[in-house]
Design an enzyme around this catalytic site. Structure first.
Site: not given
Ligand code: COA
Length: 653
Positions: A68, A107, A110, A130
Site C-alpha cells: 500500500a 498489498g 495480496e 505489514e
Molecule cells: N509506499 C510509499 N512509498 C514507498 C513504499 C510504500 N509502500 N515503499 C517504499 N517507498 C518509497 C521509499 O520511501 C523510497 O522513497 P524515496 O526514494 O523518496 O526515499 C523509495 O520508495 C525506495 O524505497 P527504498 O526502501 O529506499 O528502496 P529499496 O530498493 O531499498 O527497497 C522495498 C524497496 C520495496 C523493498 C522497501 O522500500 C520496502 O520494504 N518497502 C515497504 C514495503 C511494505 O512494507 N509494504 C507494506 C505496506 S503496508
C-alpha cells in the site's frame, strides 16, 4: 502488440488474446488510489473485451507492487479500496496471472494472491511485512495466504514480516512457476495454458488438520511480541483466517487493519520507516563517489572479523592485516566460520567465490592498491595514530582511510595524515555483518567525495548510514553513556539493577542496561572509564559501583558474576552487589528511598532526550530523525515507539 488508451498509472496492452495490465507507479509501484482505480477499470475493460481471453498483471520498473502507499496512511481512506479491487480480480471470469519481479510485498502480494495464477522471476521476494509498519494485512492476506501455503508458514510469514525467496515460495505453493527466461512471455504462456480462473478463496486451508502444530507456533510467536501490538494482532488475524469462514475472517481482518492504521505504534513505525530512508539526504551524499573494490581491514578481533565478512558478503575484495601469523590465522579462521554459517543459512549462494575474494597479510605493503582501509585495532589513540601513520606511507594517495573507533577523536586521528581530507570514521556495530547501522563520522577536513563514497558504501553493504559530527561517542555512544550514567544514579537514589532492567524490558527494550553490561563484559568499559578519568573527561558525581564490581573480578556472565550472579544460565539478584550499592549510597550521602518501577523509564528517557537535544544543538546529528534511527538500529530502542525523539515529542504534543 497493440496499445489502448488507459489510465496513466495502469495501462493495458495485448499480446494475441492475452491482455497485459501494467502498473507503472514509481518508485515501487505502491498501490495508491490511482493504481487501485486503474486496476478496477482494467477488470471491467478486460471482462468486456471479446478479444481478450486471459490477463497478465505485471509491473514496470524495479519491482512488482511493494505494498500500500504508506504516504496515504495519514489521509482519509480513498475509494476504491484494495480488498474490493482484489475481490473484482478474483471474481473475474477470465484467468489473471500475476508476473512478479522485485518484491511483491503487503498489498502487492495480496493482489498477486487475488490473481488466479502466479509466476515469479528467480530473484523475486514475496512477503506480508505489514507488522513492521504496525499493521496487519488489510486486503485478505491473512485469509488467502493460508489457502496457498501451509497455515503455519503463513503464520510465521505474517507475524514475522520477513519475505521469502522465489524458490521457497514455489516449494511452499505460493507461486505456480519460476520464469526461466523472460518473465512476461512465460506469464503470457501460462495465461494461454489455463482457460479458467482458479480462485484462492475457494481453496481449503492448507494443513488445517494440524491445529496443534499451528497453536504451538502461535504460542512461540506470542513470546516474541514484547510490546508490539501488530504482531499480537497478526497472530490473532491468521488464527481467524485459518478457522473462520473466509468472509467473516476477511471482515475481521479489515477491521483490525483499520483500527491499527491510526494507532500510536503504527504512526511511530511509519516515522522510523521514512526516517531510515532520509538519513543520506545530504547534498554531499549525492556527489560522485570514489570507486571502491579493494578493501583493507586492520585487526582481526571481533569487530575486524565482522567488518571483513560484511564486505566479502557484498562482493568486495578484502585483505585482512594482523600483526603476527598466529593472530592472522585466528582472525582468518573466524572469517571463514562466519561465512560458513551464513552459507548454511542460505545467505551466501556461492561460498567459494566469496572466499576467493579474501586475502590475508602481515605486511602493510599488501594494501598498496586498496581503495579503502578500515582500522579496527585496539581502542587506544596512540595505537590508532600509529596505524594511520603507516597507512599514510603505503596506500594510494586517494585511498580512503577509515577508523572504526567508537569514542576517540577522529579529527586527531586524521591529523597524522599528510592529506587529512581522506580520513573518515566508519563506526560499525557488532556483529558488523549483521547490524544494520553505520555511523559515518565526518572529521572537519573530510573531502566531499569521501562523504559521498561512505554514503554509497553504506547502501552497498545493505546498511543504514547516518552522518555524525565528531564528539566523544558520536551520536549513539554519547547518548548511551548519558542514560547509563542515569541508570547508575537511579541505583544511588534507591532503585535496584533488576528494577531498572525490568522497567526497560517492560518499555520494549529486549534487555536492560545492567543485563546488557553483564552480557558484553564490564571490563572494556572499565578500562575506558579509567582512561577518561585520567584525561579529566569525567567529572562531578562519578558513581563507583561498576568500578567496584570490576575490582572484585565481577566482569559479567563470562566470570559468572557481574551486576547479577549467573547460576546455570540464570541471572539472579546479587547480595554482594546490593551491599556495594548501599555502601556507595552512604559514601555519596544519598538517602536511597524505596523506588517505584514506574519512575524508572521517565528518568532513563529524560537522560536520553536531554543528551540527544544537545547532540542536535551542537550539530553532531543532522536531525532528530537521524537520532531516532541510530537509537532504534544500534541500541535496541523499541522501533514501535519511533525512537527517543519521536517518543518524547509525541508525549509532549
Ligand atoms: N509506499 C510509499 N512509498 C514507498 C513504499 C510504500 N509502500 N515503499 C517504499 N517507498 C518509497 C521509499 O520511501 C523510497 O522513497 P524515496 O526514494 O523518496 O526515499 C523509495 O520508495 C525506495 O524505497 P527504498 O526502501 O529506499 O528502496 P529499496 O530498493 O531499498 O527497497 C522495498 C524497496 C520495496 C523493498 C522497501 O522500500 C520496502 O520494504 N518497502 C515497504 C514495503 C511494505 O512494507 N509494504 C507494506 C505496506 S503496508
Amino acid at each position: 502488440m497493440q496499445r489502448r488508451p488507459s489510465a496513466m498509472t495502469v495501462s493495458i496492452d495485448t499480446q494475441g488474446r492475452v491482455a497485459i495490465v501494467t502498473i507503472d507507479n514509481p518508485p515501487v509501484n505502491a498501490s495508491s488510489q490511482a493504481v487501485r482505480a486503474g486496476l478496477l477499470e482494467a477488470v471491467t475493460k478486460t471482462e468486456d473485451d471479446p478479444d481478450v481471453d486471459a490477463v497478465v498483471l505485471a509491473c514496470a520498473g524495479r519491482t512488482f507492487v511493494a505494498g500500500a502507499d504508506v504516504r496515504e496512511f495519514d489521509l482519509p481512506l480513498m475509494e476504491p479500496h484494495l480488498p474490493d479491487v482484489i475481490a473484482a480480480i478474483e471474481a473475474a471470469s477470465k484467468p489473471w496471472v500475476a508476473a512478479i519481479h522485485g518484491t511483491a510485498l503487503g498489498g502487492g502480494l495480496e493482489l498477486a494472491m487475488g490473481c488466479h495464477f502466479r509466476i515469479a522471476d528467480p530473484m523475486a521476494r514475496m512477503g506480508l511485512p505489514e507488522v513492521n509498519l504496525g499493521l496487519v494485512p488489510g486486503a485478505g492476506g491473512t485469509v488467502r495466504l493460508p489457502r496457498l501455503v501451509e497455515a503455519e508458514l503463513a503464520l510465521t510469514m505474517i507475524a514475522g514480516g520477513k519475505p521469502i525467496l522465489a524458490n521457497v515460495a514455489l516449494t511452499a505453493g505460493l507461486i505456480d512457476a519460476i520464469a526461466t527466461s523472460d518473465l512476461l512471455d512465460e506469464a503470457v504462456a501460462l495465461a494461454v495454458e489455463h482457460a479458467a480462473p482458479r480462485r484462492t478463496l475457494e481453496n481449503a486451508v492448507v494443513g488445517a488438520s494440524d491445529a496443534e502444530a499451528f497453536d504451538k507456533t502461535a504460542t512461540g510467536l506470542r513470546r516474541k511480541v514484547r510490546g508490539q501490538e501488530s504482531i499480537a494482532a497478526a497472530i490473532d488475524a491468521v488464527g481467524r483466517g485459518v478457522r473462520l469462514p473466509a468472509d467473516e475472517a476477511l471482515a475481521a481482518e479489515r477491521a483490525a487493519f483499520l483500527a491499527l492504521k491510526s494507532s500510536d505504534q503504527a504512526r511511530a513505525l511509519r516515522h522510523i520507516f521514512f526516517a531510515e530512508r532520509a538519513t543520506l539526504a545530504d547534498p554531499r551524499a549525492k556527489l560522485t563517489p570514489r570507486p571502491l573494490q579493494r578493501i583493507g581491514v586492520i585487526g582481526g578481533g571481533t569487530m575486524g572479523v565482522g567488518i571483513v565478512s560484511a564486505f566479502l558478503m557484498r562482493g568486495f575484495e578484502v585483505t585482512l592485516i594482523e600483526r603476527d601469523e598466529a593472530s592472522l590465522h585466528a582472525g582468518a579462521d573466524r572469517v571463514h566460520a562466519t561465512l560458513d554459517s551464513s552459507a548454511k543459512r542460505g545467505l551466501l549462494p556461492d561460498l567459494d567465490a566469496v572466499s576467493a575474494r579474501f586475502d590475508t597479510a602481515i605486511d602493510y605493503a599488501a594494501l598498496s592498491d586498496a581503495d579503502l582501509v578500515i582500522e579496527a585495532v585496539f581502542e587506544d589513540m596512540e595505537v590508532k595514530k600509529q596505524v594511520f601513520a603507516r597507512l599514510d606511507q603505503v596506500t594510494k594517495p586517494d585511498a580512503i582511510l577509515a577508523t572504526n573507533t567508537s569514542y576517540l577523536d577522529v579529527n586527531a586521528i586524521a591529523a597524522v595524515l599528510s592529506d587529512p581530507s581522506r580520513a573518515v570514521g566508519l563506526h560499525f556495530f557488532s556483529p558488523a555483518h549483521v547490524m544494520k547501522l553505520l555511523e559515518i563520522v565526518l572529521p572537519g577536513a573530510v573531502a566531499e567525495d569521501v562523504v559521498a563514497t561512505a554514503a554509497k558504501l553504506s547502501k552497498s553493504l545493505g546498511k543504514i548510514g547516518v552522518l555524525s559530527g565528531v564528539c566523544d561517542g558520536f551520536i549513539g555512544n554519547r547518548i548511551m553513556s548519558a542514560y547509563r550514567a542515569e541508570a547508575d544514579r537511579l541505583l544511588i537514589d534507591g532503585a535496584s539493577p533488576d528494577q531498572v532492567d525490568s522497567a526497560m524490558r517492560a518499555y520494549g527494550f529486549p534487555i536492560g542496561v545492567f543485563e546488557m553490561q553483564d552480557l558484553a563484559g564490564l571490563d572494556i568499559a572499565w578500562a575506558m572509564r579509567k582512561r577518561r578519568l585520567a584525561e579529566g573527561k569525567i567529572s562531578g558525581g562519578y558513581i563507583r559501583i561498576a568500578d567496584r564490581l570490576c575490582e572484585i573480578g565481577r566482569f559479567g556472565r563470562k566470570t559468572g558474576a557481574g551486576w547479577y550472579d549467573h547460576v546455570d544460565g540464570t541471572a539472579l539478584p546479587s547480595e554482594v552487589v546490593m551491599s556495594i550499592i548501599a555502601e556507595e549510597r552512604q559514601t555519596m550521602e544519598a538517602v536511597g528511598k524505596a523506588f517505584a518501577t514506574e519512575d524508572v523509564m521517565p528518568r532513563i528517557l529524560g537522560a536520553m532526550t536531554r543528551e540527544a537535544e544537545a547532540v542536535l544543538a551542537e550539530g553532531i546529528a543532522r536531525s532528530a530523525e537521524d537520532i531516532d534511527v541510530v537509537m532504534v538500529n544500534g541500541y535496541s530502542f523499541p522501533r514501535w515507539k519511533g525512537g527517543p525523539m519521536f517518543a518524547a515529542r509525541s508525549a509532549g504534543g
